[in-house]
Scaffold this active site. Structure first.
Site, short mmCIF file in Angstrom:
data_model
loop_
_atom_site.label_atom_id
_atom_site.label_comp_id
_atom_site.label_asym_id
_atom_site.label_seq_id
_atom_site.Cartn_x
_atom_site.Cartn_y
_atom_site.Cartn_z
CB CYS A 77 -0.87 -0.03 1.26
SG CYS A 77 -1.89 1.44 1.52
CB CYS A 188 -2.95 3.99 -5.40
SG CYS A 188 -4.21 3.12 -4.43
#
Length: 260
Positions: A77, A188
């Site tokens: 992440c 992302c």
């Protein structure tokens, strides 16, 4: 004891389903390892949270994976890496912790001209880590930070190619289509799941890059360095967990990682 460590699983963690794009690459590059994936979909997206909230949630996720016996951790992440990786490494000194960051360096190296768009969450783009990347690589090339609040929610809902997500992405990208764009960095881990839609909008001449391969190469290097890599010749096991105890989210996780 060393054999037990070699056979222990690698823990992957993300704010939701995005980290499955990195895990997918690990399964391809290191199929004999065992894996545990923890998605925190209950608290997704992290991109709109404060750094303190992100750190707290990240510590909870790492604790879960360590209790499950993880020998190494991948923070799959970008937002959690930016906000929490330093503190996590300081606290868990005995376990390799690998993060992910926007693949700006390879994007710049791919072409000698053209602007680079970095699509990411607000939290990632606001962190010091990204600003340092901008200072380092944005000196001679235009780097365009493009926050995409709302995109994670489409992916968490399983909407990867519907009209709504297509319209959302067109609205984000169309203002830049009159410029010479050489590359788009997916900053992302959720975003690779809509890579095909992005490619359709920007055209085949624009390269779309994410940091998955580099992260998995670093994971492999760290395991070898610590003599922790699995010696099994068989395909490893994969267990998927999610803070949102919903059958649909686990089914979607398996679909995204292409588990039959």
């Amino acid at each position: 004891m060393q054999d037990d460590l070699k056979n222990a699983p690698i823990g992957f963690f993300d704010s939701g389903l995005g980290g499955l794009s990195v895990l997918r690459k690990a399964l391809e590059m290191m199929p004999n390892e065992n894996y545990i994936y923890y998605g925190d979909s209950k608290h997704a997206p992290y991109g709109e949270k404060t750094p303190q909230e992100i750190r707290s949630l990240s510590f909870n996720a790492i604790e879960f994976l360590i209790k499950k016996g993880a020998k190494a951790i991948v923070i799959a992440c970008n937002t959690a890496t930016s906000a929490a990786a330093h503190d996590l490494r300081e606290y868990y000194k005995d376990i390799p912790i690998i993060g992910i960051e926007p693949a700006l360096k390879p994007a710049i190296k791919l072409h000698e001209t053209g602007s680079v768009i970095v699509m990411a969450t607000k939290a990632t783009l606001n962190q010091e880590k990204f600003k340092n990347l901008m200072d380092k690589y944005g000196e001679h090339r235009e780097v365009i930070p493009l926050p995409c609040p709302g995109l994670v929610e489409f992916i968490e809902a399983g909407d990867l190619e519907g009209e709504d997500v297509k319209n959302f992405l067109r609205e984000k990208l169309n203002p830049y289509m009159d410029r010479e764009i050489s590359s788009i960095v997916l900053g992302c881990t959720h975003y690779p799941f809509v890579k095909d839609v992005i490619q359709d909008i920007v055209g085949e001449k624009v390269d779309i890059i994410d940091g998955s391969s580099g992260t998995v190469r670093e994971l492999k290097r760290r395991l070898e360095e610590n003599n922790m890599e699995s010696e099994s010749k068989k395909k490893g096991n994969l267990d998927i967990f999610n803070s949102l105890e919903d059958k649909k989210i686990l089914e979607l996780s398996k679909k995204l990682i292409e588990i039959k």
